[in-house]
Design a protein around this motif. Structure first.
Motif, PDB file in Angstrom:
ATOM      1  N   THR A   1      31.639  42.492  53.425  1.00 28.97           N
ATOM      2  CA  THR A   1      31.052  41.899  52.226  1.00 28.97           C
ATOM      3  C   THR A   1      31.437  42.698  50.989  1.00 28.97           C
ATOM      4  N   ALA A   2      31.245  42.107  49.837  1.00 29.79           N
ATOM      5  CA  ALA A   2      31.522  42.806  48.575  1.00 29.79           C
ATOM      6  C   ALA A   2      30.663  44.064  48.470  1.00 29.79           C
ATOM      7  N   ASP A   3      29.425  43.980  48.964  1.00 27.70           N
ATOM      8  CA  ASP A   3      28.519  45.122  48.915  1.00 27.70           C
ATOM      9  C   ASP A   3      29.043  46.276  49.751  1.00 27.70           C
ATOM     10  N   PHE A   4      29.484  46.000  50.982  1.00 24.42           N
ATOM     11  CA  PHE A   4      29.946  47.075  51.853  1.00 24.42           C
ATOM     12  C   PHE A   4      31.272  47.652  51.358  1.00 24.42           C
ATOM     13  N   ILE A   5      32.129  46.800  50.798  1.00 32.34           N
ATOM     14  CA  ILE A   5      33.379  47.280  50.210  1.00 32.34           C
ATOM     15  C   ILE A   5      33.085  48.246  49.072  1.00 32.34           C
ATOM     16  N   ALA A   6      32.103  47.913  48.253  1.00 33.89           N
ATOM     17  CA  ALA A   6      31.724  48.796  47.143  1.00 33.89           C
ATOM     18  C   ALA A   6      31.207  50.131  47.660  1.00 33.89           C
ATOM     19  N   LYS A   7      30.393  50.092  48.717  1.00 32.11           N
ATOM     20  CA  LYS A   7      29.884  51.342  49.287  1.00 32.11           C
ATOM     21  C   LYS A   7      31.019  52.216  49.818  1.00 32.11           C
ATOM     22  N   MET A   8      31.970  51.605  50.512  1.00 31.55           N
ATOM     23  CA  MET A   8      33.107  52.367  51.021  1.00 31.55           C
ATOM     24  C   MET A   8      33.913  52.972  49.880  1.00 31.55           C
ATOM     25  N   SER A   9      34.127  52.187  48.834  1.00 27.73           N
ATOM     26  CA  SER A   9      34.930  52.647  47.706  1.00 27.73           C
ATOM     27  C   SER A   9      34.282  53.828  46.992  1.00 27.73           C
TER      28      SER A   9
ATOM     29  N   TRP B   1      35.405  37.252  45.207  1.00 28.57           N
ATOM     30  CA  TRP B   1      36.682  37.875  45.562  1.00 28.57           C
ATOM     31  C   TRP B   1      37.497  38.219  44.318  1.00 28.57           C
ATOM     32  N   PHE B   2      37.539  37.324  43.344  1.00 30.61           N
ATOM     33  CA  PHE B   2      38.359  37.545  42.155  1.00 30.61           C
ATOM     34  C   PHE B   2      37.642  38.359  41.073  1.00 30.61           C
ATOM     35  N   ASN B   3      36.398  38.733  41.317  1.00 32.17           N
ATOM     36  CA  ASN B   3      35.680  39.553  40.338  1.00 32.17           C
ATOM     37  C   ASN B   3      36.410  40.886  40.150  1.00 32.17           C
ATOM     38  N   PRO B   4      36.623  41.309  38.916  1.00 31.88           N
ATOM     39  CA  PRO B   4      37.364  42.563  38.674  1.00 31.88           C
ATOM     40  C   PRO B   4      36.761  43.767  39.384  1.00 31.88           C
ATOM     41  N   ALA B   5      35.444  43.805  39.527  1.00 30.92           N
ATOM     42  CA  ALA B   5      34.813  44.943  40.198  1.00 30.92           C
ATOM     43  C   ALA B   5      35.222  45.008  41.668  1.00 30.92           C
ATOM     44  N   VAL B   6      35.253  43.843  42.328  1.00 29.12           N
ATOM     45  CA  VAL B   6      35.672  43.802  43.730  1.00 29.12           C
ATOM     46  C   VAL B   6      37.134  44.211  43.865  1.00 29.12           C
ATOM     47  N   GLN B   7      37.974  43.708  42.967  1.00 27.94           N
ATOM     48  CA  GLN B   7      39.395  44.060  43.023  1.00 27.94           C
ATOM     49  C   GLN B   7      39.618  45.547  42.760  1.00 27.94           C
ATOM     50  N   ARG B   8      38.826  46.135  41.862  1.00 22.96           N
ATOM     51  CA  ARG B   8      38.928  47.586  41.623  1.00 22.96           C
ATOM     52  C   ARG B   8      38.552  48.359  42.873  1.00 22.96           C
ATOM     53  N   ASN B   9      37.500  47.922  43.539  1.00 19.40           N
ATOM     54  CA  ASN B   9      37.068  48.613  44.752  1.00 19.40           C
ATOM     55  C   ASN B   9      38.107  48.506  45.863  1.00 19.40           C
TER      56      ASN B   9
ATOM     57  N   ILE C   1      57.837  43.319  41.742  1.00 15.57           N
ATOM     58  CA  ILE C   1      58.367  42.955  40.435  1.00 15.57           C
ATOM     59  C   ILE C   1      58.182  41.447  40.292  1.00 15.57           C
ATOM     60  N   TYR C   2      57.426  41.030  39.310  1.00 19.82           N
ATOM     61  CA  TYR C   2      57.071  39.611  39.225  1.00 19.82           C
ATOM     62  C   TYR C   2      57.329  39.045  37.824  1.00 19.82           C
ATOM     63  N   GLY C   3      57.700  37.768  37.827  1.00 25.33           N
ATOM     64  CA  GLY C   3      57.883  37.042  36.581  1.00 25.33           C
ATOM     65  C   GLY C   3      56.706  36.112  36.354  1.00 25.33           C
ATOM     66  N   HIS C   4      57.000  34.855  36.017  1.00 28.80           N
ATOM     67  CA  HIS C   4      55.936  33.880  35.792  1.00 28.80           C
ATOM     68  C   HIS C   4      55.333  33.467  37.128  1.00 28.80           C
ATOM     69  N   ILE C   5      54.011  33.627  37.273  1.00 26.63           N
ATOM     70  CA  ILE C   5      53.320  33.253  38.503  1.00 26.63           C
ATOM     71  C   ILE C   5      52.076  32.455  38.150  1.00 26.63           C
ATOM     72  N   THR C   6      51.552  31.736  39.136  1.00 27.36           N
ATOM     73  CA  THR C   6      50.347  30.933  38.915  1.00 27.36           C
ATOM     74  C   THR C   6      49.226  31.330  39.864  1.00 27.36           C
ATOM     75  N   VAL C   7      49.374  32.462  40.546  1.00 22.46           N
ATOM     76  CA  VAL C   7      48.370  32.902  41.511  1.00 22.46           C
ATOM     77  C   VAL C   7      47.953  34.337  41.212  1.00 22.46           C
ATOM     78  N   GLN C   8      46.866  34.765  41.847  1.00 20.14           N
ATOM     79  CA  GLN C   8      46.318  36.098  41.635  1.00 20.14           C
ATOM     80  C   GLN C   8      47.277  37.170  42.143  1.00 20.14           C
ATOM     81  N   LEU C   9      47.440  38.230  41.359  1.00 20.95           N
ATOM     82  CA  LEU C   9      48.266  39.352  41.784  1.00 20.95           C
ATOM     83  C   LEU C   9      47.552  40.143  42.878  1.00 20.95           C
TER      84      LEU C   9
END
Length: 391
Positions: A86-94, A124-132, A227-235
């Motif tokens: 879960t996002a919560d457990f990922i945050a705890k691990m991080s 999933w796409f929340n910046p905090a989750v991605q940072r963790n 190395i990426y150019g124009h994309i339409t999906v999450q990095l």
């Protein structure tokens, strides 16, 4: 192998039971740690019956008064698998938080850690989750990207937990990965060749395949540069990101990075033509004008240049996106470019932006291999596992 499975409070926990059963069928010794939220969805009795071992869910029970169960289990563990995470457990691990049996035990564990996130797409796409997630990968934790599919909320999105068999295959790949310590360069997306400050020449590439390849190489232990150019999906997280716009910028970035790499997967859709003289000002329509003539010049062939620079031990993989005579054109490309492999696909059939594709693998040394239609994630995982196996 001694595997400790951590079950956290996500609705996908019912799939995790099959993962535990699958690990046992493969001959592994399995122990289970559960959070209190996980036990609101599945009882610890179920996992204890499956593993024939007590489930660790509380450090303060009478049975644990005279022991240090989290340290003992952490020392016993050869591989730690968090599923679903879960996002919560990922945050705890991080952050290194240890406020219950699960977070305390995994903090004390020095073994390789694998994490299978599962959550709503907005989480999933929340910046905090991605940072963790990025922090965990910097710490050496390997992350399995969630699937795109129906979520518990009743609509499709990214965040769905992969199926148990996919997780079991991923665990097997990661624990015996040959890519640990290897450096892999991946290109993704399309280039944009300016006509004037407003307009450009582009293509329909979404970048999905290239990003799936970067994630697959990362998940198998490689140090990945994308190395990426124009994309339409999450990095993706956990990889080095280099943004470019034009074919010239893509060329410079690739040639700069390639000498330090063990492999290059050239999945980007690089423009074949660019404007000979891009206008410094917006090209205005004139009264009575009915057409606009543009002089185009050929761009440099990045794949061919890199293949000429390739040293012994390096692997170069290119892509051939065709709309007709797929095999003939791909075979010509393999011979002309000098790459080790060409991944050929017919893009006339709704491939751009799609989550699925069907490819043919051409090689300098092996017979052509036609793969069945799969998701781009499955293709990426299979491609990285098989074509980079010689690194």
């Amino acid at each position: 192998m001694k595997i400790t499975v951590y079950l956290t409070g996500g609705i996908a926990i019912y799939k995790a039971i099959e993962v535990v059963r699958g690990l046992e069928k493969e001959g592994h010794q399995v122990r289970v740690v559960m959070t209190k939220n996980a036990e609101k969805l599945v009882t610890s009795n179920t996992l204890a019956a499956l593993t024939k071992a007590p489930v660790l869910d509380d450090l303060w029970t009478k049975e644990n008064e005279a022991t240090i169960p989290h340290v003992h289990l952490a020392q016993w563990t050869e591989l730690a698998l968090v599923v679903p995470a879960t996002a919560d457990f990922i945050a705890k691990m991080s952050l290194g938080i240890a406020d219950d049996a699960a977070s305390t035990t995994i903090l004390a564990t020095g073994a390789q850690k694998l994490v299978v996130p599962a959550m709503n797409d907005q989480m999933w796409f929340n910046p905090a989750v991605q940072r963790n997630l990025t922090q965990l990968q910097k710490d050496g934790v390997r992350i399995m990207s969630p699937a795109v599919g129906m979520l518990a909320e009743g609509y499709a999105g990214k965040g769905r937990m992969p199926e148990p068999q996919e997780i079991l295959a991923w665990v097997k790949t990661n624990f015996s990965s040959k890519l640990a310590g290897k450096k892999v360069l991946v290109t993704a997306g399309g280039t944009s060749e300016p006509i004037d400050p407003v307009r450009y020449i582009g293509n329909r590439s979404s970048g999905k395949m290239g990003i799936a390849l970067a994630e697959a190489a990362r998940d198998q232990g490689a140090e990945v540069t994308l190395i990426y150019g124009h994309i339409t999906v999450q990095l993706p997280s956990g990889v080095k990101l280099v943004s470019v716009e034009t074919s010239e910028e893509m060329e410079k970035a690739v040639l700069n990075a390639f000498p330090k790499m063990d492999a290059l997967i050239m999945a980007a859709a690089v423009a074949d033509w660019r404007s000979e003289k891009p206008s410094a000002e917006k090209i205005k329509k004139k009264s009575g004008q009915t057409k606009l003539d543009l002089a185009l010049v050929k761009t440099n062939d990045i794949l061919q240049k890199v293949s000429q620079l390739k040293k012994e031990g390096q692997i170069v993989i290119g892509f051939a996106a065709e709309t007709q005579d797929l095999l003939t054109n791909a075979q010509k490309k393999l011979k002309a470019k000098g790459a080790d492999y060409i991944v050929a696909n017919d893009v006339s059939k709704g491939v751009f932006g799609s989550d699925e594709d069907q490819v043919i693998i051409l090689s300098q040394k092996r017979k052509n291999t036609t793969w069945p239609r799969m998701t781009k994630t499955e293709i990426a995982q299979k491609l990285v596992s098989e074509l980079l196996s010689d690194l």
